[in-house]
Design a protein around this motif. Structure first.
Motif, PDB file in Angstrom:
ATOM      1  N   PRO A  18      52.352  50.746  80.701  1.00 57.86           N
ATOM      2  CA  PRO A  18      52.223  51.625  79.529  1.00 57.86           C
ATOM      3  C   PRO A  18      52.034  53.097  79.899  1.00 57.86           C
ATOM      4  O   PRO A  18      52.542  53.983  79.203  1.00 57.86           O
ATOM      5  N   PHE A  19      51.319  53.366  80.987  1.00 59.83           N
ATOM      6  CA  PHE A  19      51.154  54.759  81.400  1.00 59.83           C
ATOM      7  C   PHE A  19      52.481  55.348  81.870  1.00 59.83           C
ATOM      8  O   PHE A  19      52.733  56.549  81.729  1.00 59.83           O
ATOM      9  N   SER A  20      53.350  54.498  82.415  1.00 63.88           N
ATOM     10  CA  SER A  20      54.685  54.963  82.789  1.00 63.88           C
ATOM     11  C   SER A  20      55.521  55.223  81.545  1.00 63.88           C
ATOM     12  O   SER A  20      56.340  56.144  81.511  1.00 63.88           O
ATOM     13  N   ALA A  21      55.300  54.413  80.514  1.00 58.15           N
ATOM     14  CA  ALA A  21      56.053  54.586  79.260  1.00 58.15           C
ATOM     15  C   ALA A  21      55.604  55.842  78.510  1.00 58.15           C
ATOM     16  O   ALA A  21      56.385  56.447  77.783  1.00 58.15           O
ATOM     17  N   TYR A  22      54.352  56.209  78.700  1.00 57.20           N
ATOM     18  CA  TYR A  22      53.800  57.417  78.063  1.00 57.20           C
ATOM     19  C   TYR A  22      53.212  58.324  79.149  1.00 57.20           C
ATOM     20  O   TYR A  22      51.990  58.416  79.308  1.00 57.20           O
ATOM     21  N   PRO A  23      54.049  58.980  79.933  1.00 58.22           N
ATOM     22  CA  PRO A  23      53.586  59.743  81.099  1.00 58.22           C
ATOM     23  C   PRO A  23      52.673  60.925  80.777  1.00 58.22           C
ATOM     24  O   PRO A  23      51.957  61.404  81.652  1.00 58.22           O
ATOM     25  N   ASP A  24      52.678  61.380  79.534  1.00 57.66           N
ATOM     26  CA  ASP A  24      51.847  62.529  79.177  1.00 57.66           C
ATOM     27  C   ASP A  24      50.453  62.123  78.693  1.00 57.66           C
ATOM     28  O   ASP A  24      49.616  62.991  78.405  1.00 57.66           O
ATOM     29  N   LEU A  25      50.201  60.818  78.608  1.00 54.91           N
ATOM     30  CA  LEU A  25      48.900  60.337  78.143  1.00 54.91           C
ATOM     31  C   LEU A  25      48.116  59.733  79.305  1.00 54.91           C
ATOM     32  O   LEU A  25      48.705  59.123  80.203  1.00 54.91           O
ATOM     33  N   ASN A  26      46.806  59.878  79.268  1.00 56.99           N
ATOM     34  CA  ASN A  26      45.995  59.364  80.380  1.00 56.99           C
ATOM     35  C   ASN A  26      44.826  58.488  79.923  1.00 56.99           C
ATOM     36  O   ASN A  26      43.896  58.236  80.691  1.00 56.99           O
ATOM     37  N   THR A  27      44.888  58.027  78.676  1.00 55.29           N
ATOM     38  CA  THR A  27      43.859  57.125  78.155  1.00 55.29           C
ATOM     39  C   THR A  27      44.536  55.940  77.485  1.00 55.29           C
ATOM     40  O   THR A  27      45.491  56.112  76.732  1.00 55.29           O
ATOM     41  N   MET A  28      44.042  54.741  77.772  1.00 59.69           N
ATOM     42  CA  MET A  28      44.596  53.542  77.127  1.00 59.69           C
ATOM     43  C   MET A  28      43.466  52.624  76.692  1.00 59.69           C
ATOM     44  O   MET A  28      42.487  52.427  77.416  1.00 59.69           O
ATOM     45  N   PHE A  29      43.628  52.054  75.515  1.00 61.55           N
ATOM     46  CA  PHE A  29      42.690  51.066  74.997  1.00 61.55           C
ATOM     47  C   PHE A  29      43.291  49.673  75.138  1.00 61.55           C
ATOM     48  O   PHE A  29      44.464  49.459  74.848  1.00 61.55           O
ATOM     49  N   VAL A  30      42.466  48.728  75.587  1.00 63.36           N
ATOM     50  CA  VAL A  30      42.892  47.327  75.684  1.00 63.36           C
ATOM     51  C   VAL A  30      41.817  46.452  75.035  1.00 63.36           C
ATOM     52  O   VAL A  30      40.647  46.833  74.962  1.00 63.36           O
ATOM     53  N   GLY A  31      42.223  45.274  74.580  1.00 61.09           N
ATOM     54  CA  GLY A  31      41.323  44.403  73.836  1.00 61.09           C
ATOM     55  C   GLY A  31      40.621  43.348  74.664  1.00 61.09           C
ATOM     56  O   GLY A  31      40.322  42.269  74.147  1.00 61.09           O
ATOM     57  N   TRP A  32      40.338  43.637  75.923  1.00 55.94           N
ATOM     58  CA  TRP A  32      39.660  42.652  76.768  1.00 55.94           C
ATOM     59  C   TRP A  32      38.275  42.340  76.227  1.00 55.94           C
ATOM     60  O   TRP A  32      37.526  43.226  75.815  1.00 55.94           O
ATOM     61  N   LEU A  33      37.919  41.062  76.298  1.00 56.40           N
ATOM     62  CA  LEU A  33      36.604  40.622  75.865  1.00 56.40           C
ATOM     63  C   LEU A  33      35.658  40.511  77.066  1.00 56.40           C
ATOM     64  O   LEU A  33      36.018  40.841  78.187  1.00 56.40           O
ATOM     65  N   LYS A  34      34.465  40.050  76.806  1.00 50.65           N
ATOM     66  CA  LYS A  34      33.385  40.050  77.797  1.00 50.65           C
ATOM     67  C   LYS A  34      33.790  39.417  79.132  1.00 50.65           C
ATOM     68  O   LYS A  34      33.673  40.035  80.181  1.00 50.65           O
ATOM     69  N   ASP A  35      34.263  38.191  79.095  1.00 48.57           N
ATOM     70  CA  ASP A  35      34.609  37.489  80.337  1.00 48.57           C
ATOM     71  C   ASP A  35      35.801  38.124  81.036  1.00 48.57           C
ATOM     72  O   ASP A  35      35.847  38.201  82.267  1.00 48.57           O
ATOM     73  N   GLU A  36      36.779  38.577  80.267  1.00 51.38           N
ATOM     74  CA  GLU A  36      37.962  39.207  80.854  1.00 51.38           C
ATOM     75  C   GLU A  36      37.591  40.507  81.568  1.00 51.38           C
ATOM     76  O   GLU A  36      38.091  40.805  82.651  1.00 51.38           O
ATOM     77  N   TRP A  37      36.726  41.275  80.949  1.00 51.09           N
ATOM     78  CA  TRP A  37      36.310  42.561  81.523  1.00 51.09           C
ATOM     79  C   TRP A  37      35.543  42.349  82.829  1.00 51.09           C
ATOM     80  O   TRP A  37      35.787  43.016  83.837  1.00 51.09           O
ATOM     81  N   ASN A  38      34.615  41.412  82.841  1.00 47.96           N
ATOM     82  CA  ASN A  38      33.794  41.183  84.036  1.00 47.96           C
ATOM     83  C   ASN A  38      34.646  40.819  85.239  1.00 47.96           C
ATOM     84  O   ASN A  38      34.323  41.179  86.370  1.00 47.96           O
TER      85      ASN A  38
END
Length: 241
Positions: free
Chosen positions: A93-113
């Protein structure tokens, strides 16, 4: 001026609720990674519908040829098992939007850890930021939030086997049903097998893997018609090994 950010959309509950949660806080730009698997037919339809409704520009990143080049066996292709896949799904996604440097993802507790330490190193090298607003939450809590935000859960998809209907027996389907029960929110999902998660867990313990596959997965795969017969036969044989 409203800050711009990428949002990773999957068609699932978590990313859909996240989009509703952020829609008035950021100027969002959606990214959907397409691997070419049958469940993603439905996922992509839902993501396009969501993007239109919330007025989120969308870029579909086509990885179908990338996946085919590995010659993965059927079970891996259905379950999207690519080594360090989440790294690919961050960088694309950062390659698709090269001018942006922040991304939100919906990872939950176990996925994040499970991903935190590697993600921090990637961020320090690449100079971007991945934000996970739900990283302290479990799916039932996200469902409660989604209900408050007015999310239509029929417009989300969790099954990793089919894009036509939720099978009700794969792990994501069981997780989905269990989360609605824990959240005490009515589950609007239509499942092919109308069994509770506990019933499916019990069957998977009592039956051999081969028996479980033949009794439940094969009939469902044949019902959907999404996979050629040879593919189904090969998949069933791999699952029974």
């Amino acid at each position: 001026m409203v800050e711009e950010a990428i949002i990773q959309l999957t068609g699932g509950i978590d990313s859909t609720v996240l989009a509703y949660y952020l829609k008035d806080k950021y100027a969002l730009h959606g990214a959907f990674l397409y691997y070419g698997y049958p469940p993603q037919t439905r996922e992509l339809e839902l993501v396009k519908e969501l993007s239109k409704k919330l007025e989120i520009p969308l870029k579909v990143i086509d990885f179908s040829s990338y996946v085919k080049s590995f010659g993965l066996p059927p079970i891996d292709t259905i379950q999207y098992k690519i080594k360090y896949q989440f790294v690919v799904e961050i960088l694309a996604p950062f390659s698709a939007y090269p001018d942006l440097n922040t991304m939100f993802v919906g990872w939950l507790k176990d996925e994040w850890n499970n991903k935190m330490s590697l993600l921090e190193r990637i961020e320090s090298i690449m100079g971007f930021k991945v934000i996970t607003p739900f990283h302290t939450m479990v799916k039932s809590e996200v469902i409660k939030l989604g209900e408050k935000l007015g999310v239509d859960f029929t417009k989300t998809h969790s099954c990793i086997v089919s894009g036509k209907t939720h099978c009700g027996i794969c792990m994501p389907c069981r997780s989905r049903r269990r989360a609605f029960e824990e959240a005490k929110v009515k589950d609007p999902t239509v499942y092919y097998y109308n069994l509770s998660p506990d019933e499916v867990d019990k069957l998977s313990r009592e039956l051999s893997q081969g028996e479980f596959i033949e009794r439940y997965f094969r009939p469902f795969l044949e019902y959907t018609g999404e996979y050629p017969k040879e593919f189904v036969d090969n998949l069933v044989n791999i699952l029974k090994e």
